[in-house]
Write an enzyme that holds these catalytic residues in place. Structure first.
Site, mmCIF file in Angstrom:
data_model
loop_
_atom_site.group_PDB
_atom_site.id
_atom_site.type_symbol
_atom_site.label_atom_id
_atom_site.label_comp_id
_atom_site.label_asym_id
_atom_site.label_seq_id
_atom_site.Cartn_x
_atom_site.Cartn_y
_atom_site.Cartn_z
ATOM 1 N N CYS A 1 -43.938 -3.765 0.949
ATOM 2 C CA CYS A 1 -44.228 -2.992 2.163
ATOM 3 C C CYS A 1 -45.735 -2.958 2.407
ATOM 4 O O CYS A 1 -46.209 -3.394 3.454
ATOM 5 C CB CYS A 1 -43.654 -1.585 2.044
ATOM 6 N N ARG B 1 -63.542 -13.112 2.613
ATOM 7 C CA ARG B 1 -62.315 -13.605 1.976
ATOM 8 C C ARG B 1 -61.887 -12.726 0.801
ATOM 9 O O ARG B 1 -61.162 -13.174 -0.077
ATOM 10 C CB ARG B 1 -62.524 -15.043 1.501
ATOM 11 N N TRP C 1 -38.930 3.981 -8.676
ATOM 12 C CA TRP C 1 -38.376 2.641 -8.490
ATOM 13 C C TRP C 1 -36.954 2.504 -9.039
ATOM 14 O O TRP C 1 -36.367 1.423 -8.981
ATOM 15 C CB TRP C 1 -39.282 1.604 -9.165
ATOM 16 N N VAL D 1 -43.123 1.291 6.905
ATOM 17 C CA VAL D 1 -43.678 2.561 6.449
ATOM 18 C C VAL D 1 -42.635 3.667 6.550
ATOM 19 O O VAL D 1 -42.250 4.082 7.650
ATOM 20 C CB VAL D 1 -44.907 2.969 7.299
ATOM 21 N N ASP D 2 -42.149 4.133 5.402
ATOM 22 C CA ASP D 2 -41.353 5.358 5.332
ATOM 23 C C ASP D 2 -42.368 6.492 5.432
ATOM 24 O O ASP D 2 -43.021 6.855 4.460
ATOM 25 C CB ASP D 2 -40.595 5.379 4.004
ATOM 26 N N TYR E 1 -44.657 -6.547 -6.460
ATOM 27 C CA TYR E 1 -46.104 -6.416 -6.298
ATOM 28 C C TYR E 1 -46.951 -6.970 -7.445
ATOM 29 O O TYR E 1 -47.798 -7.844 -7.246
ATOM 30 C CB TYR E 1 -46.473 -4.945 -6.101
ATOM 31 N N ARG F 1 -46.409 -3.325 6.304
ATOM 32 C CA ARG F 1 -45.487 -3.849 7.321
ATOM 33 C C ARG F 1 -44.382 -2.859 7.656
ATOM 34 O O ARG F 1 -43.883 -2.820 8.779
ATOM 35 C CB ARG F 1 -44.857 -5.167 6.855
ATOM 36 N N GLU G 1 -48.134 4.479 -10.709
ATOM 37 C CA GLU G 1 -47.518 3.312 -10.089
ATOM 38 C C GLU G 1 -48.566 2.228 -9.850
ATOM 39 O O GLU G 1 -48.338 1.048 -10.120
ATOM 40 C CB GLU G 1 -46.845 3.699 -8.771
#
Length: 298
Positions: free
Chosen positions: A179, A160, A85, A202-203, A127, A200, A63
Site C-alpha cells: 500500500c 534518485r 499482520w 489508504v485505510d 515490503y 496507493r 513494524e
C-alpha cells in the site's frame, strides 16, 4: 498551509461527505476519494502521531523495524507482541485447512512451533523483501535501503533517492500488495531530510495513522544515519477510503479536538540502519484521546 492534525480530520470529513460508495476487494465496501496530500513538519522532533485517538506508536515503529530486516514471516512480529499482520495468514490457514482456529490459538502455534510458522506465518515477498532484497532479472538481489543511505551521504542533491515495493513480477506471491509503495527523499541545502511517501491504497481510519508514525520513524533513522535533520514528511494518497463498518468511528473521531503533536527522539545513534531497536525510540508529550476500536477488513 496546515501542518497539523486538522489536515487528517478534514480529509476524514471529506471522505464521509463526498466519498464514492464502492464495492471493494474485501466485500465490506468503502467510501472512497481519489488523490490527497498532507504535509507534516518533523523539525524540532515533532512527529504526526494522531492525538484524536490513541495510536500505538510502538507497534508502528516495531513494524518499520521489521520491514528493515527484510523479513516476511509474522513470527518475529508476534514475538514483539505485534499482531497487525496476523489476519492475512490466518485467513489463508482457515481457507486451506478448513479449521476454524481462533486468532489467539493460531498466533500461539506460530510462536511456539517454528515449523508451523515457516509454513503458515509466511506473507510472501512483501515490503521488507522488496526494500532489502529486490530480485533483479539477472538473479542479483538489490538492497534499496543501503543504496539510499549511501546516496544520502555521498550525493545528497540526487533526484534518485527513493525505494519502492511494487515489484510486478512478485505481486501474485504477496499476501497483500504494498500500500505505502514509494518513498522518495530530498535533502535541502541546510541539511534537512524531506520525504514524500506515496500510498496507493489508504485505510484512512486504521491504516493511515500507523503509516504516518512508521514513515516518520524511518525518516528519523535515515536522518540520523546520514548526519541530517528531519525536515518535512509529505504524504500522498491514491485511493483514500473509509470502510463502511468504520463510519461511526470516523464520526466519533471528528468530534474530538486535536492536541499538539508529540516529539520523537533517539537515545543513541546506531552503528547502521540495521541496529536500531524499539528501546532506542522515545516519544515525549503524547497526550491522546482514548482509543477507537474498529475491525480490519481482510
Amino acid at each position: 498551509m496546515r501542518q497539523s492534525e486538522q489536515q487528517y480530520l478534514d480529509l476524514l470529513a471529506h471522505v464521509l461527505e463526498a466519498g464514492d460508495r464502492r464495492v471493494d476487494r474485501t466485500g465490506v465496501g468503502t467510501l472512497s476519494v481519489f488523490g490527497a496530500m498532507m504535509r507534516f513538519d518533523l523539525s524540532g522532533g515533532s512527529v504526526p502521531i494522531l492525538t484524536t485517538k490513541t495510536v500505538w506508536w510502538k507497534t508502528a515503529v516495531k513494524e518499520m523495524l521489521w520491514f528493515l530486516t527484510g523479513g516476511t514471516n509474522i513470527r518475529p512480529l508476534l514475538l514483539e507482541n505485534v499482531r497487525i499482520w496476523t489476519d492475512w495468514p490466518l485467513a489463508a490457514y482457515r481457507r486451506e485447512t478448513g479449521e476454524e482456529i481462533s486468532q489467539v490459538d493460531f498466533e500461539r502455534r506460530i510462536v511456539e512451533d517454528e515449523v508451523f510458522a515457516l509454513r503458515w506465518g509466511e506473507l510472501g515477498p512483501v515490503y521488507g523483501k522488496q526494500w532489502r532484497r529486490w530480485l533483479g532479472p539477472d538473479g542479483r538481489e538489490h538492497d534499496q535501503i543501503a543504496t539510499l543511505i549511501a546516496t544520502l551521504r555521498s550525493n545528497p542533491a540526487s533526484r534518485r533517492m527513493l525505494f519502492h515495493a511494487w515489484n510486478v513480477g512478485e505481486l501474485e506471491g504477496m499476501a497483500l500488495p504494498p500500500c505505502h509503495m514509494v518513498y522518495q527523499y530530498h535533502v535541502t541545502s541546510d541539511g534537512r531530510l524531506n520525504c514524500l511517501m506515496y500510498q496507493r491504497s489508504v485505510d484512512l481510519l486504521l491504516g493511515a495513522p500507523f503509516n504516518f508514525a512508521g514513515a516518520a520513524a524511518l525518516q528519523v533513522m535515515l536522518a540520523d544515519q546520514a548526519d541530517l535533520r528531519p525536515g518535512e514528511l509529505v504524504w500522498v494518497g491514491g485511493d483514500v477510503h473509509l470502510y463502511l463498518n468504520h463510519l461511526d468511528q470516523a464520526r466519533e473521531q471528528l468530534g474530538r479536538a486535536p492536541r499538539g503533536w508529540p516529539r520523537m527522539r533517539l537515545l543513541r545513534r546506531a552503528g547502521s540502519i540495521d541496529d536500531y531497536r524499539i528501546g532506542d525510540f522515545v516519544v515525549e508529550g503524547y497526550d491522546p484521546h482514548p482509543p477507537i476500536r474498529a475491525e480490519v477488513a481482510v
